[in-house]
Structure formats: structure tokens, C-alpha cells
Design an enzyme around this catalytic site. Structure first.
Site, PDB file in Angstrom:
ATOM      1  N   HIS A 162       0.786   5.114   1.190  1.00  0.00           N
ATOM      2  CA  HIS A 162       0.125   6.235   2.161  1.00  0.00           C
ATOM      3  C   HIS A 162       0.156   7.629   1.211  1.00  0.00           C
ATOM      4  O   HIS A 162       1.238   7.982   0.605  1.00  0.00           O
ATOM      5  CB  HIS A 162       0.810   6.464   3.426  1.00  0.00           C
ATOM      6  CG  HIS A 162       0.922   5.220   4.401  1.00  0.00           C
ATOM      7  ND1 HIS A 162       0.251   5.305   5.478  1.00  0.00           N
ATOM      8  CD2 HIS A 162       1.860   4.268   4.262  1.00  0.00           C
ATOM      9  CE1 HIS A 162       0.649   4.292   5.941  1.00  0.00           C
ATOM     10  NE2 HIS A 162       1.384   3.576   5.358  1.00  0.00           N
ATOM     11  N   HIS A 211       0.883  -1.358  -0.073  1.00  0.00           N
ATOM     12  CA  HIS A 211      -0.031  -0.071  -0.136  1.00  0.00           C
ATOM     13  C   HIS A 211       0.951   1.312   0.044  1.00  0.00           C
ATOM     14  O   HIS A 211       2.190   1.249   0.501  1.00  0.00           O
ATOM     15  CB  HIS A 211      -0.967  -0.005   1.148  1.00  0.00           C
ATOM     16  CG  HIS A 211      -0.136  -0.288   2.367  1.00  0.00           C
ATOM     17  ND1 HIS A 211       0.289  -1.320   3.255  1.00  0.00           N
ATOM     18  CD2 HIS A 211       0.107   0.809   3.353  1.00  0.00           C
ATOM     19  CE1 HIS A 211       0.850  -1.209   4.178  1.00  0.00           C
ATOM     20  NE2 HIS A 211       0.835   0.103   4.370  1.00  0.00           N
TER      21      HIS A 211
END
Ligand code: AMP
Ligand code: ZN
Length: 132
Positions: free
Chosen positions: A100, A98
Site C-alpha cells: 500500500h 501487495h
């Protein structure tokens, strides 16, 4: 697989979805380290940057760019940090890749420090190691 982000993607646990298409999903990070803190991840499980397939990553980074612009405009952020942690040593806590997106505000309390180690580091040594 016992992966919290896979469960979010499969809608087994709730999340606040900012964006979704066939390949990626973006959700609000529960911690909200800054106002609007968002995570963008592939729907397929890859643990980290070393594993994610190139086409998915290329698509994902385009979405990161679009959302960075959208969050900056809609939330009136003063800046944006883009951050991706790989491995525990780098601060990764959820082992599903992922990125941010951290909207920044002039007086926010997010702390990202780059300590200057230039006096103790020989740049040619570093370069030789990388390219040997
Ligand atoms: P990292 O440390 O880079 O692996 O980031 C993991 C992030 O996932 C942290 O910022 C957590 O706040 C966030 N997080 C963990 N569980 C959830 C969840 N259920 N929904 C939204 N964000 C989460
Ligand atoms: Zn997963």
C-alpha cells in the site's frame, strides 16, 4: 485461481491503473483510505512477502519509491506511509502480495497507532529469541 488481483492483472475485472510494466502493476485501492491510496503488486501470483521472488521484489520496491515520489508531488501530499500486510493476523485480506502507498495529509483520518509496550518487554529476551 480465484484471486481478485490476478483477475485485475488479467483485465478480467476493471481497475484504475496508475502504472504497469512487465513485472508489476499499480492500481488505485477501491477504499481510498487516503486520497490517492495506491496498491503495487507483482503480476505473478505470490501470496505474501515470504514467497515473492527476490528480483521481483527488488524491482517492485523501486517502483514503490518512484510512485511514492510521484504521488507526493502530484497530489500535494504532506507525507507517505508504505504498508504491507502479511497473513490474516496482520490484516491481509487479499492473499496476493501487495504494498500500500498511502499519501498522508495534515488533517486526514488514517489511524496507525504504535502503542508503547516498552515497560512490559525485555529487549534482550526479544533479541535472544530472534538470534537463537
Ligand atoms: P490488505 O488488507 O492489505 O490485503 O489490502 C487489500 C486491499 O485491497 C484493501 O485496501 C481493499 O480496499 C483493496 N481492494 C480489494 N478489492 C479491490 C479491487 N477490486 N480494486 C482495488 N482495490 C481493491
Ligand atoms: Zn493473485
Amino acid at each position: 485461481m480465484n484471486c481478485i488481483f490476478c483477475k485485475i492483472i488479467n483485465k478480467e475485472i476493471p481497475s484504475k491503473i496508475v502504472y504497469e510494466d512487465d513485472l508489476v502493476i499499480a492500481i488505485l485501492d477501491l477504499s481510498q483510505a487516503t486520497y490517492g491510496h495506491t496498491l503495487v503488486m507483482p503480476k505473478k501470483h505470490y501470496a505474501n512477502i515470504y514467497e515473492i521472488d527476490d528480483d521481483t521484489l527488488a524491482h517492485l520496491i523501486k517502483i514503490v519509491k518512484e510512485l511514492a515520489i510521484k504521488l507526493k508531488n502530484k497530489l500535494h501530499a504532506d507525507g507517505i506511509n508504505i504498508l504491507n500486510n502479511n497473513d490474516e493476523a496482520a490484516g491481509q485480506t487479499v492473499m496476493h502480495y501487495h504494498i500500500h502507498i498511502l499519501p498522508r495529509y495534515k488533517n486526514d483520518d488514517l489511524n496507525i497507532n504504535f502503542t508503547d509496550h516498552s515497560k512490559d518487554t525485555n529487549l534482550d529476551d526479544v533479541l535472544n529469541k530472534i538470534n537463537s
